[in-house]
Design an enzyme around this catalytic site. Structure first.
Site, PDB file in Angstrom:
ATOM      1  N   GLY A 266       0.839  -1.192   0.000  1.00 16.31           N
ATOM      2  CA  GLY A 266       0.000   0.000   0.000  1.00 16.31           C
ATOM      3  C   GLY A 266       0.870   1.237   0.000  1.00 16.31           C
ATOM      4  O   GLY A 266       0.972   1.951   0.994  1.00 16.31           O
TER       5      GLY A 266
ATOM      6  N   GLY B  99       0.816   4.307  -0.722  1.00 18.71           N
ATOM      7  CA  GLY B  99       0.231   5.632  -0.824  1.00 18.71           C
ATOM      8  C   GLY B  99       1.151   6.619  -0.137  1.00 18.71           C
ATOM      9  O   GLY B  99       2.379   6.444  -0.139  1.00 18.71           O
ATOM     10  N   ALA B 100       0.584   7.630   0.495  1.00 18.04           N
ATOM     11  CA  ALA B 100       1.413   8.669   1.102  1.00 18.04           C
ATOM     12  C   ALA B 100       2.242   8.120   2.269  1.00 18.04           C
ATOM     13  O   ALA B 100       3.472   8.241   2.283  1.00 18.04           O
ATOM     14  CB  ALA B 100       0.531   9.821   1.571  1.00 18.04           C
ATOM     15  N   ILE B 101       1.574   7.503   3.249  1.00 22.39           N
ATOM     16  CA  ILE B 101       2.287   6.993   4.428  1.00 22.39           C
ATOM     17  C   ILE B 101       3.250   5.884   4.040  1.00 22.39           C
ATOM     18  O   ILE B 101       4.418   5.865   4.445  1.00 22.39           O
ATOM     19  CB  ILE B 101       1.278   6.486   5.479  1.00 22.39           C
ATOM     20  CG1 ILE B 101       0.384   7.630   5.980  1.00 22.39           C
ATOM     21  CG2 ILE B 101       2.013   5.820   6.642  1.00 22.39           C
ATOM     22  CD1 ILE B 101       1.105   8.721   6.712  1.00 22.39           C
ATOM     23  N   GLY B 102       2.770   4.931   3.237  1.00 25.20           N
ATOM     24  CA  GLY B 102       3.628   3.830   2.826  1.00 25.20           C
ATOM     25  C   GLY B 102       4.843   4.291   2.039  1.00 25.20           C
ATOM     26  O   GLY B 102       5.953   3.778   2.219  1.00 25.20           O
TER      27      GLY B 102
ATOM     28  N   ASN C  17      -5.618   2.939   9.725  1.00 25.06           N
ATOM     29  CA  ASN C  17      -6.625   3.556  10.579  1.00 25.06           C
ATOM     30  C   ASN C  17      -7.703   2.539  10.938  1.00 25.06           C
ATOM     31  O   ASN C  17      -7.988   1.622  10.174  1.00 25.06           O
ATOM     32  CB  ASN C  17      -7.302   4.725   9.850  1.00 25.06           C
ATOM     33  CG  ASN C  17      -6.556   6.033  10.054  1.00 25.06           C
ATOM     34  OD1 ASN C  17      -5.667   6.133  10.889  1.00 25.06           O
ATOM     35  ND2 ASN C  17      -6.925   7.037   9.279  1.00 25.06           N
TER      36      ASN C  17
ATOM     37  N   LYS D  29      -6.115   6.905  19.179  1.00 23.35           N
ATOM     38  CA  LYS D  29      -6.235   7.505  17.850  1.00 23.35           C
ATOM     39  C   LYS D  29      -7.665   7.403  17.330  1.00 23.35           C
ATOM     40  O   LYS D  29      -8.136   8.294  16.607  1.00 23.35           O
ATOM     41  CB  LYS D  29      -5.269   6.850  16.871  1.00 23.35           C
ATOM     42  CG  LYS D  29      -5.245   7.608  15.536  1.00 23.35           C
ATOM     43  CD  LYS D  29      -4.352   6.970  14.500  1.00 23.35           C
ATOM     44  CE  LYS D  29      -4.414   7.768  13.193  1.00 23.35           C
ATOM     45  NZ  LYS D  29      -3.668   7.140  12.105  1.00 23.35           N
TER      46      LYS D  29
ATOM     47  N   ASN E  46      -9.829  10.146  15.502  1.00 27.71           N
ATOM     48  CA  ASN E  46     -10.376   9.971  14.155  1.00 27.71           C
ATOM     49  C   ASN E  46     -11.896  10.123  14.094  1.00 27.71           C
ATOM     50  O   ASN E  46     -12.424  10.720  13.149  1.00 27.71           O
ATOM     51  CB  ASN E  46     -10.009   8.592  13.607  1.00 27.71           C
ATOM     52  CG  ASN E  46      -8.562   8.476  13.195  1.00 27.71           C
ATOM     53  OD1 ASN E  46      -7.972   7.404  13.306  1.00 27.71           O
ATOM     54  ND2 ASN E  46      -7.960   9.549  12.726  1.00 27.71           N
TER      55      ASN E  46
END
Length: 344
Positions: free
Chosen positions: A22, A24-27, A119, A209, A213
């Site tokens: 994955g 994406g941004a974090i990965g 998340n 968290k 969220n």
């Protein structure tokens, strides 16, 4: 942890191939930082993003510094992966956890570990179903990032260090060994330039968290407001407060050892310590809703509703927010279908 086991874990983390499932941004941020630190990293992600990385490297910018990282292996389909991995960092959306786990079932080494960076609730349990209790860790990521264009990843905010660890209630007798692995992983990621700590029980951290969220994500997505604007709005803030109170009551009822004595104590921490460093940030749910038309609401507010119904608790604010997001998802799909018909 003995010195010998610490050394063994360090050697394991130094040599093992790492898969970012994955990217994406974090990965992408984590994969790029680990690759630059000398690790063998493979990114599994969307084709356009990976093609841009193949052409010019991964361009990382923002609060962790600016750099361009090359040399990573790239795959846009699990079927294209080669070999097995000692560490898999799972950063897909929660609604894709089961499918990615099935696709990667044979890609995790027998003595390897997969870490949920996602998340919401239920991801660790879903990974355990596929990989078993002794090979799954959880993590709390509370820094914000975005992909402004293919091949780029930008860190927007950094509220607290990444935290990783086992879930003793789920990992049972394997938790001490997994806790050692978590310390080795945390040390590796921290040394790569992403502040990271290890904890002996990830569930209280994940639930803390969740409180964050459930208050911010759906309202930020629906109203297209950043976190500071949400907290400052006199009509929005009571809704956030009630969403937190309901989630806090559920956490207590299921036996999570939250590090707060009351919802009010958490709310003080939320407004005074968590919101300020993320004041200009918008939730990824906003992008997911308005660009993709699908969100992870079921693993956030929806999970609070599911647990509250099972326990006989009130969760009407979280239920309302869940329904509003789902209605917005349907509206997005209807709009896309209308556009397709008009183009014919």
């Amino acid at each position: 942890m003995s010195n010998q086991s610490a050394t063994d874990n360090f050697d394991w983390m130094t040599d093992t191939p790492i898969l970012i499932a994955g990217a994406g941004a974090i990965g992408s941020i984590l994969g790029g930082m680990l690759q630059e630190a000398g690790h063998d990293v493979t990114l599994l992600g969307r084709r356009a993003h990976l093609e841009a990385i193949a052409r010019g490297g991964l361009r990382i910018s923002g609060l962790l510094g600016d750099r361009t990282v090359g040399g990573m292996k790239l795959a846009d389909d699990p079927a294209k992966l080669g070999g097995r991995f000692g560490l898999i960092l799972c950063a897909v959306k929660s609604y894709d956890t089961e499918s990615i786990a099935a696709a990667l079932r044979e890609r995790l080494a027998d003595d390897g570990v997969i870490v949920s960076l996602q998340n919401g609730l239920g991801n660790i349990e879903a990974l355990i179903e596929t990989f078993g209790r002794r090979r799954v860790l959880g993590a709390r990521v509370i820094f914000g990032a975005e992909v402004p264009s293919p091949g780029c990843a930008h860190v927007t905010v950094f509220a607290q260090p990444v935290a990783t660890g086992p879930a003793p209630a789920l990992n049972l007798e394997d938790s001490p060994t997994l806790a050692e692995r978590a310390r080795a992983i945390a040390a590796m990621v921290d040394a790569a330039g992403v502040p990271t700590i290890a904890v002996d029980d990830i569930m209280p951290v994940l639930w803390t968290k969740i409180l964050y969220n459930v208050a911010l994500n759906p309202l930020g997505a629906l109203l297209r407001l950043n976190y500071g604007a949400l907290a400052a709005d006199q009509d929005v803030r009571p809704i956030m407060d009630r969403a937190i109170e309901e989630a806090f009551a559920v956490a207590r009822a299921v036996g999570v050892a939250l590090p707060f004595s009351s919802a009010e104590e958490y709310q003080k921490f939320f407004y005074e310590q968590l919101i300020p460093p993320t004041v200009s940030h918008r939730p990824t749910m906003m992008h997911d809703l308005h660009v993709r038309g699908r969100t992870d609401i079921s693993a956030l507010n929806g999970k609070i509703v599911e647990l509250a119904d099972r326990l006989g608790l009130n969760a009407e604010t979280n239920r309302m927010l869940t329904r509003l997001i789902r209605a917005a998802e349907r509206a997005f799909e209807n709009s896309k279908r209308t556009e397709k018909r008009e183009k014919r």
